[in-house]
Write an enzyme that holds these catalytic residues in place. Sequence first.
Site, PDB file in Angstrom:
ATOM      1  N   TYR A 144       0.825  -1.207   0.000  1.00 27.24           N
ATOM      2  CA  TYR A 144       0.000   0.000   0.000  1.00 27.24           C
ATOM      3  C   TYR A 144       0.863   1.262   0.000  1.00 27.24           C
ATOM      4  O   TYR A 144       0.439   2.301  -0.495  1.00 27.24           O
ATOM      5  CB  TYR A 144      -0.890   0.041   1.250  1.00 27.24           C
ATOM      6  CG  TYR A 144      -2.214  -0.655   1.125  1.00 27.24           C
ATOM      7  CD1 TYR A 144      -2.298  -1.986   0.755  1.00 27.24           C
ATOM      8  CD2 TYR A 144      -3.393   0.028   1.415  1.00 27.24           C
ATOM      9  CE1 TYR A 144      -3.523  -2.616   0.669  1.00 27.24           C
ATOM     10  CE2 TYR A 144      -4.627  -0.596   1.328  1.00 27.24           C
ATOM     11  CZ  TYR A 144      -4.682  -1.919   0.954  1.00 27.24           C
ATOM     12  OH  TYR A 144      -5.903  -2.543   0.867  1.00 27.24           O
ATOM     13  N   ASP A 247      -6.284  -6.977   4.372  1.00 29.33           N
ATOM     14  CA  ASP A 247      -7.435  -6.335   3.742  1.00 29.33           C
ATOM     15  C   ASP A 247      -8.342  -7.398   3.127  1.00 29.33           C
ATOM     16  O   ASP A 247      -9.564  -7.408   3.339  1.00 29.33           O
ATOM     17  CB  ASP A 247      -6.932  -5.367   2.662  1.00 29.33           C
ATOM     18  CG  ASP A 247      -8.076  -4.661   1.965  1.00 29.33           C
ATOM     19  OD1 ASP A 247      -8.998  -4.205   2.658  1.00 29.33           O
ATOM     20  OD2 ASP A 247      -8.049  -4.583   0.718  1.00 29.33           O
TER      21      ASP A 247
HETATM   22  C1  IPM Z   1     -10.256  -1.076   4.421  1.00 28.19           C
HETATM   23  C2  IPM Z   1     -10.542  -0.457   3.076  1.00 28.19           C
HETATM   24  C3  IPM Z   1      -9.356   0.434   2.703  1.00 28.19           C
HETATM   25  C4  IPM Z   1      -8.131  -0.450   2.611  1.00 28.19           C
HETATM   26  C5  IPM Z   1      -9.566   1.244   1.412  1.00 28.19           C
HETATM   27  C6  IPM Z   1     -10.808   2.094   1.462  1.00 28.19           C
HETATM   28  C7  IPM Z   1      -8.364   2.094   1.090  1.00 28.19           C
HETATM   29  O1  IPM Z   1     -10.780  -1.433   2.118  1.00 28.19           O
HETATM   30  O2  IPM Z   1     -10.122  -0.328   5.417  1.00 28.19           O
HETATM   31  O3  IPM Z   1     -10.177  -2.296   4.504  1.00 28.19           O
HETATM   32  O4  IPM Z   1      -7.885  -1.074   1.568  1.00 28.19           O
HETATM   33  O5  IPM Z   1      -7.396  -0.506   3.597  1.00 28.19           O
HETATM   34 MN    MN Z   2     -10.836  -3.464   2.882  1.00 28.08          MN
END
Ligand code: IPM
Ligand code: MN
Length: 373
Positions: A144, A247
């Site tokens: 990320y 995630d």
């Molecule tokens: C989560 C969401 C986020 C992520 C997005 C909205 C960036 O999916 O909090 O799991 O991928 O972390």
């Molecule tokens: Mn998510």
Amino acid sequence: MSKHFKIAVLSGDGIGPEVTLESIKILKTIGEVFEYSFEFENGLVGAEAIFQTGNPLPDETLELCKSSDAVLFGAIGDPSFDNNPDAKVRPEQGLLKLRKELGLFANIRPLKTYKSLIKKSPLKEEIIDGTDIQIFRELVSGIYFGEKFTDSEEGYAYDVCKYTVNEITPIAHMAFQEAQKRRKKLTLVDKANVLDTSRLWRKTCKEIAEQYPDVELDFIFVDNAAMQLILNPKSFDVILTENMFGDIISDEASVIGGSIGLLPSASIGSENAMFEPIHGSYPQAKGKGIANPIASILSAAMMLDYLKLDAAAEKLRESVEHAIENRYVTVDLSAQQPYSTAEVGSFIADYIRFSEKSYYNHENVSLGKSTIV
Ligand code: IPM
Ligand code: MN
């Protein structure tokens, strides 16, 4: 300890504002019943912030979060950005920057099943009944946050996944300590047969495990974990994993409980903490009063844990369970007799206030009258 708490409220996009409103209703009730004062201050974030300021995380919002005791977050995301691959600024950037700037390295996602909802899950009762898992997802590093690049001319792009031992160590300790309080089993989910970063996670966790001899540490590849989670979810106690695997498997795990609308999360750093439902902004439901507020409300309960308001947190969870067991739930959980977002919130608030001396009746709730008889 101070009885006054300043809470930054970042309700964000889609159904974020309506579910967060119910958490605030409930925290105000908790404040009255337990004699704490919560001061709420709103900050802009996400698509709403882009529309109003051009920036998904305005500086004032970040300052507000840093100067607060905790942050209550709603949801982020808007279809006008999802469908536009060329958008330079995206709502999600606001959330990612917020996590990074606040140093929220550990995202904790608890998952359990409720007896009365067991049939709502697409999975078989005997497989899921009794599931109780805590997912620890690393939140401020990995793919990320690694270097990213797109060369549209040449037609290539990359995202780098990088981890350091120093990023793995603090969340690993948290996960081991949580396992010690539970069934003493910690599972690291990785892809160590392919990825160097996963091998670093394994090595680091094995070393840390020596400090926790009472915890059994095991390892599972993420593809197999995805399968085991729905074949045999009871085989997991505490799961530790990197950012992107966390995630994905936490969305998958939400199916076990019957609705993603039930799942809360806490994102913890050494100075700050933020509490948010794991669901997204669900734009199709915006403004309709049908969104399930329970994930947000249980996130508020995790906030009470963090603020060490244990009795209040316990009361809040008991009240949520009471609502679920008595089917005072939104349409995702009860198509036959659904209640609105606000009705579910009010029911839980009323139970917090009056549970000792009252009983409830479905008819009054559906007529919009007081739930107290
Ligand atoms: C989560 C969401 C986020 C992520 C997005 C909205 C960036 O999916 O909090 O799991 O991928 O972390
Ligand atoms: Mn998510």
